[in-house]
Write an enzyme that holds these catalytic residues in place. Structure first.
Site, mmCIF file in Angstrom:
data_model
loop_
_atom_site.group_PDB
_atom_site.id
_atom_site.type_symbol
_atom_site.label_atom_id
_atom_site.label_comp_id
_atom_site.label_asym_id
_atom_site.label_seq_id
_atom_site.Cartn_x
_atom_site.Cartn_y
_atom_site.Cartn_z
ATOM 1 C CG PHE A 149 -0.211 0.442 2.596
ATOM 2 C CD1 PHE A 149 -0.244 1.888 3.085
ATOM 3 C CD2 PHE A 149 0.356 -0.657 3.335
ATOM 4 C CE1 PHE A 149 0.382 2.259 4.151
ATOM 5 C CE2 PHE A 149 0.875 -0.088 4.561
ATOM 6 C CZ PHE A 149 0.959 1.328 5.000
ATOM 7 C CE LYS A 173 -3.251 -8.279 -4.280
ATOM 8 N NZ LYS A 173 -3.591 -7.204 -3.387
ATOM 9 C CD GLU A 176 -5.456 -5.749 0.274
ATOM 10 O OE1 GLU A 176 -4.575 -5.543 -0.507
ATOM 11 O OE2 GLU A 176 -5.542 -6.416 1.309
ATOM 12 C CB SER A 226 4.734 -7.310 5.711
ATOM 13 O OG SER A 226 3.928 -8.499 5.226
ATOM 14 C CB CYS A 281 10.183 -0.436 2.605
ATOM 15 S SG CYS A 281 11.205 0.358 1.097
ATOM 16 C CD GLU A 382 8.364 -2.891 8.285
ATOM 17 O OE1 GLU A 382 7.778 -3.832 8.030
ATOM 18 O OE2 GLU A 382 8.807 -2.190 7.231
HETATM 19 P P1 NAD Z 1 1.606 -6.540 3.025
HETATM 20 O O1 NAD Z 1 2.735 -7.742 2.966
HETATM 21 O O2 NAD Z 1 0.477 -6.680 3.935
HETATM 22 O O3 NAD Z 1 0.939 -6.814 1.552
HETATM 23 C C1 NAD Z 1 1.709 -6.600 0.301
HETATM 24 C C2 NAD Z 1 0.830 -7.017 -0.490
HETATM 25 O O4 NAD Z 1 0.436 -8.509 -0.418
HETATM 26 C C3 NAD Z 1 -0.615 -6.465 -0.855
HETATM 27 O O5 NAD Z 1 -1.007 -6.835 -2.216
HETATM 28 C C4 NAD Z 1 -1.517 -7.480 -0.103
HETATM 29 O O6 NAD Z 1 -2.738 -7.702 -0.576
HETATM 30 C C5 NAD Z 1 -0.727 -9.031 -0.157
HETATM 31 N N1 NAD Z 1 -0.927 -9.794 0.794
HETATM 32 C C6 NAD Z 1 -0.963 -9.311 2.111
HETATM 33 N N2 NAD Z 1 -1.424 -10.416 3.103
HETATM 34 C C7 NAD Z 1 -1.242 -11.512 2.435
HETATM 35 C C8 NAD Z 1 -1.392 -12.838 2.701
HETATM 36 N N3 NAD Z 1 -1.573 -13.223 3.912
HETATM 37 N N4 NAD Z 1 -0.912 -13.762 1.648
HETATM 38 C C9 NAD Z 1 -1.020 -13.387 0.308
HETATM 39 N N5 NAD Z 1 -1.138 -12.088 0.144
HETATM 40 C C10 NAD Z 1 -0.851 -11.131 1.004
HETATM 41 O O7 NAD Z 1 2.406 -5.202 2.940
HETATM 42 P P2 NAD Z 1 1.792 -3.896 3.138
HETATM 43 O O8 NAD Z 1 1.230 -3.545 4.621
HETATM 44 O O9 NAD Z 1 0.955 -3.323 2.090
HETATM 45 O O10 NAD Z 1 2.984 -2.904 2.864
HETATM 46 C C11 NAD Z 1 4.165 -2.461 3.959
HETATM 47 C C12 NAD Z 1 5.326 -3.618 3.987
HETATM 48 O O11 NAD Z 1 5.685 -3.564 2.662
HETATM 49 C C13 NAD Z 1 5.994 -3.322 4.904
HETATM 50 O O12 NAD Z 1 6.682 -4.223 5.924
HETATM 51 C C14 NAD Z 1 7.118 -2.610 4.318
HETATM 52 O O13 NAD Z 1 8.486 -2.420 4.901
HETATM 53 C C15 NAD Z 1 7.137 -3.265 3.033
HETATM 54 N N6 NAD Z 1 7.766 -2.799 1.736
HETATM 55 C C16 NAD Z 1 8.950 -3.099 1.536
HETATM 56 C C17 NAD Z 1 9.620 -2.457 0.219
HETATM 57 C C18 NAD Z 1 10.964 -2.942 -0.080
HETATM 58 O O14 NAD Z 1 11.305 -2.621 -1.267
HETATM 59 N N7 NAD Z 1 11.676 -3.766 0.621
HETATM 60 C C19 NAD Z 1 9.077 -1.412 -0.452
HETATM 61 C C20 NAD Z 1 7.795 -1.039 0.141
HETATM 62 C C21 NAD Z 1 7.091 -1.587 1.168
#
Ligand code: NAD
Length: 497
Positions: A149, A173, A176, A226, A281, A382
């Site tokens: 997000f 994808k 959401e 994450s 991040c 985090e």
């Molecule tokens: P998230 O892991 O909750 O979601 C990321 C994606 O995965 C979304 O599209 C979501 O719909 C999907 N998703 C969520 N839970 C899932 C599950 N159980 N099974 C399958 N798909 C699932 O992350 P977020 O809250 O949207 O974003 C924040 C996180 O992203 C933080 O941990 C941040 O550090 C990380 N991030 C990392 C980078 C990087 O380059 N390393 C860059 C941006 C964000």
């Protein structure tokens, strides 16, 4: 209620499941739209469209693909404000911050405009009598991007410009929580001349993701999010025979040595700790003050926090917006409570912040802790919110060791005026992206972005040259044309005489 649709085969699609989820305006706390939630049926439709499009797109010339990227670049540049407003409305970050995000995404599109340079192969003449050898790089097929997000425009643009310019077709994808910008991007790609089916968007959450990472028609997955989800995507995707790059979470440390310019370091800590409400991040979440730098830094940081303007991201003068959802706001508040109960000193408390006129918004004010120790949950997890922890240490080596023991390894920074200390840091630190007197060391589009340790799973960093390698595979061709030498049958292994 406004409905946000999938983008399949070059047009908006309601999908078949009829399932939806809410999308909020984080500044008011009110639901602003509902987004379609896809599952197996929508993913099947997207893969079918992308597979059919791949047959033609892979054969399009490099010039044609670059031409689409040029046109797309112009559209994004012209409509950057519209994209930024869509980001702010659903994510909450300030318009200026959203414009910065669009700009960093645009730089990857510009990189992809010259993809021909990176798709060049090698050529060796006369490796054997009358035999030449050369390499070509070919696209993988249908590739998918699953994005977080916190950068609803930039992170997808870390992926699809390079994938598409390299000849692949793409299924996004998006998160959401802020899905509207992805549909704007799809419309702009079509307007830029991209054939139907080359870029598709399937909205939703877990069901859509599970369908993508299991689908036999998908060749590769790029994930950013994450760490627990990144690990799951990597393990499941690779088990299903896909190429996977999965970038995870972070816990970024910034060391401040006693010889550093403390005013510069405090500006950096506040900018990198509270920018985008800490939902980056590459946000700094732990500042390690060495010796006397600790007291000076806490004082200088606290003075800056008092002046920060928190409010709705679309209002002029606001420097920090709300968090993305109510659940996330409550989670961040509970971390602040845990920090207090575990004995850290709360220097600035953002829990009770109320923004007049926006009482229902998901706001947490900038929060500063001092005397945080590595056993506390505010140090270990985090938080992904505007919470900065100050850790005190006596020696530089202890701080390097602390960072190297941390399971995350996304970004880090050191503030010092000692070149020898900076060089020691850049060589010894077990982190993928390093800033020296720079708090958010995000590489430019012609480098590649990626952390180490639990911040990445898979061997390729994202975008830049590594992105091109991820989205293509090498083929070696050994050819003999002129004057073939007839040596007769020889069952021995070929050598190069
Ligand atoms: P998230 O892991 O909750 O979601 C990321 C994606 O995965 C979304 O599209 C979501 O719909 C999907 N998703 C969520 N839970 C899932 C599950 N159980 N099974 C399958 N798909 C699932 O992350 P977020 O809250 O949207 O974003 C924040 C996180 O992203 C933080 O941990 C941040 O550090 C990380 N991030 C990392 C980078 C990087 O380059 N390393 C860059 C941006 C964000």
């Amino acid at each position: 209620m406004r409905r946000i649709h999938h983008w399949l085969d070059g047009r908006l699609s309601e999908g078949v499941s009829g399932a939806t989820g809410p999308v909020f305006n984080p500044a008011t706390g009110e639901q602003a739209a509902e987004v379609a939630y896809g599952g197996q049926a929508e993913v099947d439709a997207a893969v079918g469209s992308a597979l059919a499009a791949f047959e033609r797109w892979r054969d399009s010339s490099i010039g044609t693909r670059q031409g689409v990227m040029f046109a797309f670049r112009e559209l994004v540049a012209a409509r950057r404000r519209e994209l930024a407003e869509a980001i702010t409305a659903e994510h909450g970050k300030t318009i200026d911050d959203a414009l910065g995000e669009v700009q960093r995404g645009l730089e990857v599109v510009e990189f992809a405009c010259n993809i021909g340079h990176l798709l060049k192969g090698d050529y060796s003449d006369q490796v054997s009598s009358g035999v030449d050898t050369f390499t070509i790089r070919q696209p993988l097929g249908v590739v998918a991007g699953i994005t977080p997000f916190n950068f609803p425009v930039m992170v997808p643009m870390w992926m699809f410009p390079i994938a598409i310019a390299s000849g692949n077709t793409f299924i996004l994808k998006p998160s959401e929580k802020d899905p509207s910008a992805s549909v704007l991007l799809a419309e702009m790609l079509t307007e830029a001349g991209l054939p139907d089916g080359v870029f598709n968007v399937v909205h939703g959450s877990r069901d859509a993701v599970e369908a993508l990472i299991a689908h036999p028609g998908v060749s590769a997955i790029s994930f950013v999010g994450s760490t627990p989800v990144a690990r799951h995507i990597y393990e499941t995707g690779t088990r299903n025979g896909k190429r996977v790059q999965a970038l995870g979470g972070a816990k970024n440390h910034m060391i401040v040595l006693p010889d550093a310019d403390i005013e510069l370091a405090a500006d950096a800590a506040v900018s990198a700790g509270y920018g985008s409400a800490g939902e980056r991040c590459m946000a700094i979440s732990a500042v390690v003050g060495i010796g006397k730098a600790g007291d000076e830094l806490v004082e200088a940081t606290a003075a800056r926090i008092e002046k920060l303007s928190v409010g709705p991201g679309d209002q002029p003068g606001v420097e920090m917006g709300p968090l993305v959802t109510r659940e996330h706001m409550e989670r961040v508040r509970s971390y602040i409570e845990a920090g207090v109960s575990q004995g850290a000193r709360l220097v600035a408390d953002g829990r009770d912040l109320v923004v007049p006129g926006y009482e229902g918004g998901f706001f947490v004010g900038p929060t500063l802790f001092d005397r945080v120790t590595p056993d506390m949950t505010i140090y270990q997890d985090e938080i992904f919110g505007p919470v900065l922890s100050t850790v005190r240490m006596d020696h530089f080596e202890e701080a390097i060791d602390l960072i190297n023991r941390n399971p995350y390894g996304n970004g880090t920074a050191v503030f010092t005026n000692d070149g020898g200390a900076a060089r020691k840091f850049q060589r010894e630190i077990q982190v993928g992206m390093v800033g020296i007197n720079v708090p958010i060391p995000v590489p430019l589009s012609y480098y590649s972005f990626g952390g180490w340790k639990d911040s990445i799973f898979g061997s390729h960093a994202i975008y830049g040259p590594e992105g091109v390698h991820f989205y293509t595979r090498q083929k070696v061709v050994i050819s003999r044309w002129a004057d073939p030498v007839h040596r007769g049958v020889d069952l021995g292994f070929p050598t190069h005489g």
